[in-house]
Design an enzyme around this catalytic site. Structure first.
Site, PDB file in Angstrom:
ATOM      1  CB  THR A 185      -0.909   0.058   1.245  1.00 53.84           C
ATOM      2  OG1 THR A 185      -0.067   0.042   2.387  1.00 53.84           O
ATOM      3  CG2 THR A 185      -1.863  -1.089   1.299  1.00 53.84           C
ATOM      4  CD  GLU A 329      -4.769  -2.032   3.198  1.00 50.99           C
ATOM      5  OE1 GLU A 329      -5.295  -1.593   2.158  1.00 50.99           O
ATOM      6  OE2 GLU A 329      -4.009  -1.341   3.900  1.00 50.99           O
ATOM      7  CE  LYS A 437     -11.509  14.615  13.943  1.00 46.98           C
ATOM      8  NZ  LYS A 437     -10.243  13.934  13.870  1.00 46.98           N
ATOM      9  CD1 TRP A 442     -15.614  15.465  13.308  1.00 43.96           C
ATOM     10  CD2 TRP A 442     -15.884  13.442  12.393  1.00 43.96           C
ATOM     11  NE1 TRP A 442     -14.948  14.556  14.089  1.00 43.96           N
ATOM     12  CE2 TRP A 442     -15.097  13.309  13.552  1.00 43.96           C
ATOM     13  CE3 TRP A 442     -16.191  12.299  11.649  1.00 43.96           C
ATOM     14  CZ2 TRP A 442     -14.618  12.073  13.991  1.00 43.96           C
ATOM     15  CZ3 TRP A 442     -15.714  11.075  12.074  1.00 43.96           C
ATOM     16  CH2 TRP A 442     -14.929  10.965  13.236  1.00 43.96           C
TER      17      TRP A 442
HETATM   18  P1  AMP Z   1      -5.863   1.951  -2.376  1.00 45.95           P
HETATM   19  O1  AMP Z   1      -5.533   0.889  -1.414  1.00 45.95           O
HETATM   20  O2  AMP Z   1      -4.665   2.633  -2.953  1.00 45.95           O
HETATM   21  O3  AMP Z   1      -6.796   1.477  -3.445  1.00 45.95           O
HETATM   22  O4  AMP Z   1      -6.625   3.083  -1.576  1.00 45.95           O
HETATM   23  C1  AMP Z   1      -7.804   2.805  -0.860  1.00 45.95           C
HETATM   24  C2  AMP Z   1      -8.444   4.085  -0.398  1.00 45.95           C
HETATM   25  O5  AMP Z   1      -8.863   4.863  -1.526  1.00 45.95           O
HETATM   26  C3  AMP Z   1      -9.710   3.879   0.383  1.00 45.95           C
HETATM   27  O6  AMP Z   1      -9.446   3.543   1.734  1.00 45.95           O
HETATM   28  C4  AMP Z   1     -10.389   5.221   0.224  1.00 45.95           C
HETATM   29  O7  AMP Z   1      -9.856   6.189   1.108  1.00 45.95           O
HETATM   30  C5  AMP Z   1     -10.026   5.623  -1.188  1.00 45.95           C
HETATM   31  N1  AMP Z   1     -11.108   5.280  -2.119  1.00 45.95           N
HETATM   32  C6  AMP Z   1     -11.202   4.218  -2.925  1.00 45.95           C
HETATM   33  N2  AMP Z   1     -12.341   4.263  -3.640  1.00 45.95           N
HETATM   34  C7  AMP Z   1     -13.003   5.377  -3.258  1.00 45.95           C
HETATM   35  C8  AMP Z   1     -14.259   5.980  -3.618  1.00 45.95           C
HETATM   36  N3  AMP Z   1     -15.054   5.459  -4.534  1.00 45.95           N
HETATM   37  N4  AMP Z   1     -14.599   7.124  -2.991  1.00 45.95           N
HETATM   38  C9  AMP Z   1     -13.799   7.680  -2.056  1.00 45.95           C
HETATM   39  N5  AMP Z   1     -12.611   7.172  -1.690  1.00 45.95           N
HETATM   40  C10 AMP Z   1     -12.220   6.036  -2.273  1.00 45.95           C
END
Ligand code: AMP
Length: 542
Positions: A185, A329, A437, A442
């Site tokens: 990640t 994850e 905040k 929020w």
């Molecule tokens: P990654 O592991 O790089 O795919 O990142 C995952 C993170 O991307 C998630 O925990 C979210 O914070 C963000 N994310 C993924 N899809 C969306 C979505 N449709 N809307 C908002 N945030 C998203």
């Protein structure tokens, strides 16, 4: 008493065997790194993946060893995935958009023994190769004619490498819980963390992705994954598409609007998947050139929140939109937004209201929202909480990290803040570290960003919380305007006024030439917070 059904382990390589047997002539089309369009099929991919396995074994790769790929979406990359996993080795997809030193850190941490790399990235890898002592050989994903001069250890072109194997090879069965793939990640803080998928989790995830209300492609469809194989398991498409016999179109290195449009058009693509920035480039290209895509039926969009204006553009073109949320994850699919009863007949703005949510999970993902103490919160569509998930394709630990990442019920904290409504539709309001905040309440930075990009002059918008003497934090809207367009602070605030609660209105608007992004295309808020660290609001004395 145990059931009396066959013990048939869920193994990734059985997917490409299935595709070769029942959909052998189905095409896999790639815009190659060398330039021309290259056409192959599932039977060929399977046959060459067996040669990859043989070649890896010849080089001494054993069960459990890690083999890295640093590559675009191409047929060779797909062959490598199955060839690596088929012998119980672990396919480690490395994101080439990371800094070279981060790449070296990740490869060291994984102790990759072979790196399979596209010619595009050879110069970058050469710079850090001496920092990666575990790597014994580099396979360069090209043929002899295009092989670059390189200092990389034991370098050989992919085509010459697999040509040394005759393909007379059979994959074996082994425990379905064996690790198949890994992906780090791209955390914005701390060291990257290795997510380790198993054969079982990947196969179950592919079945989930194949549901009609998820990606749901069929053998009559053509899928173009713009989302890279190195980004969160390519949303599972490298498994789900072959398992259904769906034609695959791989975009290679060219992800700009014109190149993606050309492939969508010429290959009559019906399904495509990618992050919002990719769709922004596509829509701009189509609008500027008055283009249409009559064959396109579905755009899957995730990775960041899909702006309402973008959803509307596709819906107006007659294309179905599937807004998805997930994370590395989670393999990565978590939720997808479709219209289910009682919402199926909704039209206009009300329809967009549902499509804009992040949706509800397919069978195989469970979710809940909790407060900071872990107490479950109501599904009323208003209460914000920490979003936690569980399922057979959700991580229970990170590679070589001895920390517990699950709560007492076995749920993983996603780091996202969300609401869930009584119908199970989830809305991400923020990353927990990005939420603003203000006076104990929020404010969702994502909602404000979505609204601001609806202004016709705004190309991209980001909202960060900035310290405020009275309210603790207040939102600052940072805007990049479209080329050649003008809009003032007042124009943008006036556009937003009335569409959100008064106290959510940004206290100021700052204009920038470019908004920084992470290696997976998300807004890099840490860099923006740094850039605006000495900023203070005009009304801060209030
Ligand atoms: P990654 O592991 O790089 O795919 O990142 C995952 C993170 O991307 C998630 O925990 C979210 O914070 C963000 N994310 C993924 N899809 C969306 C979505 N449709 N809307 C908002 N945030 C998203």
């Amino acid at each position: 008493m145990l059931g009396l059904m066959q013990d048939w382990p869920l193994l990734c390589h059985r997917i490409i065997e299935h595709a070769a047997k029942y959909h052998g002539t189905q095409e896999v089309v790639t815009r190659s790194v060398e330039g021309p369009i290259y056409r192959t099929n599932y039977a060929q991919i399977h046959a060459r993946a067996l040669k990859v396995s043989q070649s890896l074994q010849r080089d001494g790769i054993k069960f459990g060893d890690r083999v890295a790929t640093i590559a675009w979406n191409t047929w060779r990359h797909l062959e490598s995935w199955y060839g690596i996993m088929g012998i119980g080795a672990i396919c480690h997809t490395v994101n080439p958009r990371l800094f070279p030193d981060q790449i070296a850190w990740i490869i060291n941490h994984a102790e990759d023994r072979i790196v399979m790399v596209d010619t595009t990235f050879v110069p970058m890898v050469e710079k850090v190769a001496d920092k990666m002592p575990s790597v014994e050989r580099y396979v360069i994903n090209t043929d002899r004619a295009h092989m670059p001069q390189t200092t990389l250890k034991n370098a050989i072109s992919y085509e010459e490498w697999i040509a040394q194997s005759d393909g007379d090879f059979a994959w074996k069965d082994f425990d379905e819980n064996t690790a198949a793939a890994m992906c780090y990640t791209s955390g914005t803080t701390g060291d990257p963390k290795g997510v380790l998928y198993s054969h079982r989790s990947n196969v179950l995830h592919a079945l989930m992705a194949n549901c009609r209300d998820a990606l749901g492609t069929s053998a009559a469809d053509t899928m173009l994954p713009v989302v890279p194989l190195f980004h969160a398991n390519s949303w599972g498409i490298a498994f789900s598409a072959p398992s259904m016999g769906t034609k695959l179109v791989m975009p290679g290195p060219k992800l700009d609007g014109a190149s993606v449009y050309e492939l969508l058009d010429t290959e009559k693509v019906t399904y495509t998947a990618g992050v919002p920035t990719v769709w922004l480039m596509l829509l701009n290209h189509m609008a500027a050139n008055n283009l249409k895509l009559p064959h396109l039926r579905m755009v899957v969009c995730g990775g960041s929140a899909m702006p309402r204006s973008m959803i509307k553009s596709f819906v107006d073109m007659g294309v179905e939109v599937r807004h998805a949320w997930g994370m590395t994850e989670m393999s990565p699919l978590g939720t997808l937004a479709t219209l289910k009863p009682p919402f199926t007949e909704l039209q206009g703005e009300q329809r967009l209201d549902i499509l804009q949510t992040q949706g509800y999970p397919p069978y195989g993902v469970q979710m809940k929202i909790t407060d900071d103490a872990g107490k479950e919160l109501a599904w009323d569509g208003k209460t914000f909480g920490r979003l936690k998930v569980s399922g057979p394709a959700v991580s229970k630990a990170y590679f070589r990290l001895d920390t517990n990442i699950l709560d007492e019920q076995g749920y993983f904290d996603t780091g996202d803040v969300a609401t869930i409504d009584p119908h199970g539709y989830m809305r991400i309001t923020d990353r927990s570290k990005d939420v603003i905040k203000s006076g104990g309440e929020w404010i969702s930075s994502i909602d404000l960003e979505n609204l601001a990009v609806g202004h016709p002059a705004v190309a991209e918008a980001a909202v960060i919380g900035v310290r405020h003497p009275k309210w603790d934090e207040r939102p600052l809207l940072i805007v990049q305007l479209k080329q050649g367009q003008k809009a003032s602070r007042e124009d943008i605030l006036e556009f937003m006024d009335g569409k959100i609660a008064k106290w959510w209105m940004p206290d100021d608007v700052a204009f920038v030439d470019g908004i920084p992004h992470t290696a997976t295309g998300k807004i890099l808020k840490t860099a923006l917070r740094d850039q605006f660290k000495s900023y203070s609001f005009p009304n801060a004395a209030a």
